[in-house]
Design an enzyme around this catalytic site. Structure first.
Site, PDB file in Angstrom:
ATOM      1  N   GLY A  33       0.802  -1.125   0.026  1.00  0.00           N
ATOM      2  CA  GLY A  33       0.138   0.200   0.087  1.00  0.00           C
ATOM      3  C   GLY A  33       0.808   1.200   0.174  1.00  0.00           C
ATOM      4  O   GLY A  33       1.981   1.281  -0.088  1.00  0.00           O
ATOM      5  N   PHE A  36       0.624   9.053   2.520  1.00  0.00           N
ATOM      6  CA  PHE A  36       0.944  10.263   2.149  1.00  0.00           C
ATOM      7  C   PHE A  36       2.158  10.537   1.742  1.00  0.00           C
ATOM      8  O   PHE A  36       2.827  11.020   0.843  1.00  0.00           O
ATOM      9  CB  PHE A  36       0.273  11.508   2.994  1.00  0.00           C
ATOM     10  CG  PHE A  36       0.652  12.796   2.233  1.00  0.00           C
ATOM     11  CD1 PHE A  36      -0.155  13.156   1.412  1.00  0.00           C
ATOM     12  CD2 PHE A  36       1.327  13.812   2.791  1.00  0.00           C
ATOM     13  CE1 PHE A  36      -0.057  14.382   0.811  1.00  0.00           C
ATOM     14  CE2 PHE A  36       1.692  14.980   2.061  1.00  0.00           C
ATOM     15  CZ  PHE A  36       0.814  15.463   1.283  1.00  0.00           C
ATOM     16  N   PHE A  37       3.095  10.021   2.672  1.00  0.00           N
ATOM     17  CA  PHE A  37       4.650  10.202   2.519  1.00  0.00           C
ATOM     18  C   PHE A  37       5.377   9.011   2.220  1.00  0.00           C
ATOM     19  O   PHE A  37       6.301   9.230   1.942  1.00  0.00           O
ATOM     20  CB  PHE A  37       5.145  10.562   4.005  1.00  0.00           C
ATOM     21  CG  PHE A  37       4.583  11.797   4.817  1.00  0.00           C
ATOM     22  CD1 PHE A  37       5.073  12.942   4.042  1.00  0.00           C
ATOM     23  CD2 PHE A  37       3.810  11.839   5.662  1.00  0.00           C
ATOM     24  CE1 PHE A  37       4.636  14.353   4.652  1.00  0.00           C
ATOM     25  CE2 PHE A  37       3.167  13.224   6.113  1.00  0.00           C
ATOM     26  CZ  PHE A  37       3.664  14.431   5.550  1.00  0.00           C
ATOM     27  N   GLU A  39       5.388   4.545   0.705  1.00  0.00           N
ATOM     28  CA  GLU A  39       5.059   3.404   0.211  1.00  0.00           C
ATOM     29  C   GLU A  39       5.516   2.157   1.018  1.00  0.00           C
ATOM     30  O   GLU A  39       6.534   2.186   1.649  1.00  0.00           O
ATOM     31  CB  GLU A  39       5.532   3.217  -1.373  1.00  0.00           C
ATOM     32  CG  GLU A  39       4.884   4.186  -2.304  1.00  0.00           C
ATOM     33  CD  GLU A  39       5.608   4.003  -3.546  1.00  0.00           C
ATOM     34  OE1 GLU A  39       4.582   3.875  -4.488  1.00  0.00           O
ATOM     35  OE2 GLU A  39       6.798   3.724  -3.724  1.00  0.00           O
ATOM     36  N   VAL A  40       4.606   1.219   1.037  1.00  0.00           N
ATOM     37  CA  VAL A  40       5.108   0.341   2.078  1.00  0.00           C
ATOM     38  C   VAL A  40       4.869  -1.298   1.216  1.00  0.00           C
ATOM     39  O   VAL A  40       3.854  -1.546   0.281  1.00  0.00           O
ATOM     40  CB  VAL A  40       3.786  -0.081   3.073  1.00  0.00           C
ATOM     41  CG1 VAL A  40       4.158  -1.181   4.012  1.00  0.00           C
ATOM     42  CG2 VAL A  40       3.602   1.197   3.913  1.00  0.00           C
ATOM     43  N   ASP A 145      -1.215  10.064  15.092  1.00  0.00           N
ATOM     44  CA  ASP A 145      -1.743   9.349  13.865  1.00  0.00           C
ATOM     45  C   ASP A 145      -2.439   7.966  14.122  1.00  0.00           C
ATOM     46  O   ASP A 145      -2.325   7.247  13.429  1.00  0.00           O
ATOM     47  CB  ASP A 145      -0.882   9.480  12.752  1.00  0.00           C
ATOM     48  CG  ASP A 145      -1.506   9.308  11.320  1.00  0.00           C
ATOM     49  OD1 ASP A 145      -2.637   9.582  11.330  1.00  0.00           O
ATOM     50  OD2 ASP A 145      -0.903   8.667  10.249  1.00  0.00           O
TER      51      ASP A 145
END
Length: 182
Positions: A33, A36-37, A39-40, A145
């Protein structure tokens, strides 16, 4: 001139600052996935077969935040906090490698209509999250968050519907100021 055998002085300095250091080409990867900052990716080390999660910056401008997140995660140790494993250097930037949690996110679990979550399991997950937060606050850290996308689910026994919750994604975490600070 000294021979570094593929390692530059800056790489050696980073290796001293971080526990384990890898390169992107040490892994095969599968994208999980993006936020905003970053990618995983789910990654498997080509030499050992060890599976981890790689959180990669999308932008060079976020390098300082990734370093702060890595330094913070290195200090954390609790069963309900995502375990930091190593650093991957790519494009001159450090990227975090963490443990792989096999059950997806709390958001995935709650939205999966095929999974029945009895109240006892819901309470257990809430307790796991509370214990993780209590630990963070005891370390003087605000997560900032905490969403169902940042709570990961470990399958303890999926047939029996037994799960535990793990808090992750410390990109926006910050230190809780002392009462004496302005």
């Amino acid at each position: 001139m000294a021979s570094f055998r593929g390692r530059t002085p800056s790489c050696e300095a980073l290796k001293g600052a971080f526990t384990d250091l890898y390169r992107l080409d040490d892994f095969e990867s599968e994208k999980l996935g993006a936020g905003f900052f970053s990618e995983v990716f789910k990654v498997r080390h080509l030499g050992t077969g060890h599976i981890m999660v790689l959180k990669m910056n999308k932008q060079q401008s976020n390098t300082l935040n990734m370093r702060k997140e890595i330094q913070l995660m290195q200090k954390l140790n609790h069963p309900n906090i995502l375990k930091f494993e190593a650093v991957c250097i790519h494009g001159g930037q450090p990227h975090a490698l963490t443990e792989f949690i096999d059950g997806g996110t709390l958001e995935d679990l709650v939205q999966n209509l095929k999974v029945e979550l009895p109240w006892s399991q819901r309470l257990a997950l809430g307790l796991n999250i509370t214990q993780g937060l209590q630990y963070l606050h005891g370390q003087f850290i605000f997560h900032r968050d905490l969403t169902s996308k940042n709570i990961f689910i470990r399958n303890i026994n999926s047939r029996a519907g037994s799960y535990s919750a793990i808090i992750g994604d410390f990109g926006l975490a910050t230190r809780i100021p002392n009462k004496t600070e302005p």
